[in-house]
Enzyme design. Structure first.
Site, mmCIF file in Angstrom:
data_model
loop_
_atom_site.group_PDB
_atom_site.id
_atom_site.type_symbol
_atom_site.label_atom_id
_atom_site.label_comp_id
_atom_site.label_asym_id
_atom_site.label_seq_id
_atom_site.Cartn_x
_atom_site.Cartn_y
_atom_site.Cartn_z
ATOM 1 C CD GLN A 16 -2.899 1.330 2.268
ATOM 2 O OE1 GLN A 16 -3.470 2.380 2.477
ATOM 3 N NE2 GLN A 16 -3.173 0.255 2.976
ATOM 4 C CD GLU A 138 -1.794 2.138 8.267
ATOM 5 O OE1 GLU A 138 -1.518 2.406 7.091
ATOM 6 O OE2 GLU A 138 -1.847 2.995 9.170
ATOM 7 C CG ASP A 167 0.464 0.981 4.600
ATOM 8 O OD1 ASP A 167 1.679 0.931 4.828
ATOM 9 O OD2 ASP A 167 -0.282 0.013 4.694
ATOM 10 N N GLY A 246 -7.921 20.197 19.669
ATOM 11 C CA GLY A 246 -7.585 21.621 19.584
ATOM 12 C C GLY A 246 -8.061 22.388 20.805
ATOM 13 N N GLY A 247 -8.024 23.693 20.712
ATOM 14 C CA GLY A 247 -8.379 24.540 21.842
ATOM 15 C C GLY A 247 -9.879 24.744 22.005
ATOM 16 C CD GLN A 248 -12.326 27.400 19.892
ATOM 17 O OE1 GLN A 248 -13.251 27.458 20.708
ATOM 18 N NE2 GLN A 248 -11.591 28.450 19.583
HETATM 19 N N1 CAO Z 1 11.842 -10.185 -8.962
HETATM 20 C C1 CAO Z 1 12.556 -10.949 -8.104
HETATM 21 N N2 CAO Z 1 12.491 -10.779 -6.762
HETATM 22 C C2 CAO Z 1 11.675 -9.829 -6.296
HETATM 23 C C3 CAO Z 1 10.911 -9.015 -7.140
HETATM 24 C C4 CAO Z 1 11.024 -9.213 -8.536
HETATM 25 N N3 CAO Z 1 10.336 -8.480 -9.416
HETATM 26 N N4 CAO Z 1 10.195 -8.156 -6.362
HETATM 27 C C5 CAO Z 1 10.504 -8.447 -5.094
HETATM 28 N N5 CAO Z 1 11.394 -9.446 -5.031
HETATM 29 C C6 CAO Z 1 12.003 -10.040 -3.849
HETATM 30 C C7 CAO Z 1 12.810 -9.065 -3.045
HETATM 31 O O1 CAO Z 1 14.056 -8.856 -3.633
HETATM 32 C C8 CAO Z 1 12.897 -9.809 -1.720
HETATM 33 O O2 CAO Z 1 13.916 -10.774 -1.795
HETATM 34 P P1 CAO Z 1 15.035 -10.982 -0.632
HETATM 35 O O3 CAO Z 1 14.272 -11.130 0.651
HETATM 36 O O4 CAO Z 1 15.721 -12.238 -1.053
HETATM 37 O O5 CAO Z 1 15.901 -9.813 -0.617
HETATM 38 C C9 CAO Z 1 11.583 -10.559 -1.652
HETATM 39 O O6 CAO Z 1 11.000 -10.438 -2.954
HETATM 40 C C10 CAO Z 1 10.587 -10.109 -0.645
HETATM 41 O O7 CAO Z 1 10.525 -8.678 -0.571
HETATM 42 P P2 CAO Z 1 10.037 -7.986 0.789
HETATM 43 O O8 CAO Z 1 10.858 -8.527 1.912
HETATM 44 O O9 CAO Z 1 10.019 -6.530 0.615
HETATM 45 O O10 CAO Z 1 8.516 -8.515 0.873
HETATM 46 P P3 CAO Z 1 7.734 -9.136 2.113
HETATM 47 O O11 CAO Z 1 6.417 -9.553 1.561
HETATM 48 O O12 CAO Z 1 8.489 -10.190 2.825
HETATM 49 O O13 CAO Z 1 7.538 -7.913 3.125
HETATM 50 C C11 CAO Z 1 6.824 -5.687 3.726
HETATM 51 C C12 CAO Z 1 6.561 -6.944 2.870
HETATM 52 C C13 CAO Z 1 5.814 -4.647 3.320
HETATM 53 C C14 CAO Z 1 6.661 -6.029 5.217
HETATM 54 C C15 CAO Z 1 8.256 -5.191 3.461
HETATM 55 O O14 CAO Z 1 8.439 -5.009 2.080
HETATM 56 C C16 CAO Z 1 8.568 -3.874 4.168
HETATM 57 O O15 CAO Z 1 8.803 -3.838 5.377
HETATM 58 N N6 CAO Z 1 8.608 -2.781 3.416
HETATM 59 C C17 CAO Z 1 8.959 -1.462 3.922
HETATM 60 C C18 CAO Z 1 7.869 -0.860 4.734
HETATM 61 C C19 CAO Z 1 6.576 -0.744 3.969
HETATM 62 O O16 CAO Z 1 6.477 -0.172 2.923
HETATM 63 N N7 CAO Z 1 5.533 -1.251 4.612
HETATM 64 C C20 CAO Z 1 4.175 -0.978 4.151
HETATM 65 C C21 CAO Z 1 3.617 -2.054 3.383
HETATM 66 S S1 CAO Z 1 1.895 -1.787 3.234
HETATM 67 O O17 CAO Z 1 1.266 -2.134 4.704
#
Ligand code: CAO
Length: 415
Positions: A16, A138, A167, A246-248
């Site tokens: 998101q 989030e 998000d 707020g203040g109101q």
């Molecule tokens: N081709 C190949 N690999 C890909 C790819 C692609 N097109 N797109 C993503 N990947 C891989 C990444 O390189 C990663 O690999 P490694 O772990 O080996 O480095 C893997 O996919 C997983 O990516 P991720 O760790 O970002 O994804 P996740 O689902 O495990 O975690 C989230 C999701 C949101 C918790 C994490 O991305 C995060 O903390 N992001 C930053 C904060 C954020 O934006 N949070 C809000 C999300 S909305 O609530």
């Protein structure tokens, strides 16, 4: 012509926060190329699915005005395609877990080497510090950013809010950072890194609670209900129910029909300037001059009495009648609108704040449009892309690969 026409975004975002940002840039006219993993794409495509086999509303509502390119960025050929994209684009936006881009071989140093004009924009859960390596969603951000500890009622647990301030809120911050960096690049010719941390974004939105934290050093927070109730304050800014920040002083009050309608409520603000009118409307003209009620300071210990009396009046009216009566008197009130009421509100459709979109798989659905209106760059919402819908188009038109080269890329499994 749109405001960001000619700006090309390499959109490596998912879920998101990041997609909110790139969708906004798309609404302002940027060419947003969403890079997705072949076969699966953004995980939200298949989360909370309501129409079997189709992209979910979760995905569609965050990815309008984008093109989708599938690319395996861990495959050698995929990496080469990605390098070319980095050279062709103005901004790379990502919200991977910390370190993921480095592990792919695209550190900030490498990106600068490939394209010194590149702006690299990231959402992370936390900024530099003890938690910088954590994955964050989030509600974690709402909890770590001060929102949850200050939301809810004093005698209940901390609460998360329905607004996606961690998000979508951070996505807005990132978009501002990107546009600002583009503006600076006009003068310097250089790109730069932009970081928006979700904890920082939530805390920024909670500044009035940080204000109150410091006011506590100088005595009780007199506009909080608990002051009038004689409940002592602790060390930290407490949860204040529906008290105004707020203040109101203000509160949520019942309106006619509250027994059966969970949204038959209004917000009511006792703005000092219209106190006399409030007294007249609720049938308490004697409170205009009464020592316990005549001034804002005198009323603070009696806010429960004040709002009880106002509620006796609002309970005789619908939330809309309260608004019709109070607005001409400049008394600030606001009906508690349900999602159903908002979805059906014609004025929000007319301004494009809520938009109906047609999707080839799922048919018509409602989504939010751009919340910021530019008179010379109107935002038009176009449907979200199917997974990999624009892969060939981007490989040939943006990256200028020949048909033979595209076949080779396909054979390598990179797209
Ligand atoms: N081709 C190949 N690999 C890909 C790819 C692609 N097109 N797109 C993503 N990947 C891989 C990444 O390189 C990663 O690999 P490694 O772990 O080996 O480095 C893997 O996919 C997983 O990516 P991720 O760790 O970002 O994804 P996740 O689902 O495990 O975690 C989230 C999701 C949101 C918790 C994490 O991305 C995060 O903390 N992001 C930053 C904060 C954020 O934006 N949070 C809000 C999300 S909305 O609530």
């Amino acid at each position: 012509m749109k405001a960001l026409e000619g700006v090309r975004i390499l959109d490596f975002t998912h879920v998101q926060s990041g997609p909110t940002c790139t969708q906004l840039l798309g609404w302002f006219g940027a060419d947003v190329i969403k890079v997705e993993r072949p076969g699966s794409g953004d995980a939200t495509r298949k989360q909370l699915v309501d129409v079997e086999g189709e992209d979910s509303l979760y995905f569609t509502m965050l990815n309008h005005n984008k093109r989708s390119l599938t690319l395996n960025s861990k495959n050698d050929t995929g990496k080469k395609v990605l390098e070319r994209l980095v050279k062709e684009c103005d901004v790379l936006v990502e919200n991977f877990a910390p370190g993921a881009l480095d592990r792919m071989g695209f550190s900030w140093d490498r990106i600068q080497e490939l394209n010194p004009r590149m702006i690299m924009a990231s959402v992370k859960g936390f900024g530099p510090g003890p938690y910088e390596d954590c994955k964050v969603y989030e509600n974690v951000a709402q909890c770590a950013g001060g929102s949850a500890s200050t939301t809810g009622f004093r005698d209940g647990p901390p609460l998360v809010t329905g607004s996606q301030i961690g998000d979508s809120g951070t996505g807005l911050n990132l978009a501002l950072g990107i546009v600002t960096a583009l503006f600076q690049r006009e003068k310097t010719g250089r790109g730069q890194r932009v970081l928006a941390a979700m904890q920082d974004g939530v805390l920024n939105l909670c500044r009035v609670k940080l204000r109150d934290q410091q006011r506590l050093d100088h005595g009780p927070l007199k506009e909080y209900s608990q002051y009038g109730e004689g409940v002592p304050f602790g060390e930290a800014t407490p949860r204040a129910g529906n008290d105004s920040g707020g203040g109101q002083p203000g509160r949520i009050l019942k309106c006619r029909g509250w027994e059966s309608d969970p949204n038959a409520y209004t917000y009511f603000i006792t703005q000092a300037a219209v106190w006399g009118k409030i007294c007249d409307v609720i049938g308490k003209p004697e409170w205009r001059e009464a020592p316990d009620f005549a001034t804002p300071a005198a009323r603070l210990p009696h806010l429960n009495d004040v709002f009880d009396a106002i509620e006796q009046w609002t309970m005789t009216k619908t939330k809309y009648e309260v608004m019709e009566i109070c607005n001409p008197l400049d008394i600030p009130v606001g009906p508690i609108l349900s999602m159903k009421e908002l979805a059906e509100e014609p004025s929000l459709r007319e301004t494009g704040t809520i938009v109906e979109v047609d999707h080839p798989g799922r048919g018509k659905y409602l989504t939010v449009g751009c919340p910021v209106k530019l008179s010379d760059s109107p935002a038009q919402v176009t449907r979200s892309p199917l997974l990999g819908e624009h892969t060939d188009e981007i490989l040939s038109q943006v990256l200028h690969y020949s048909d033979d080269e595209i076949s080779e890329i396909r054979q390598s499994g990179a797209v």
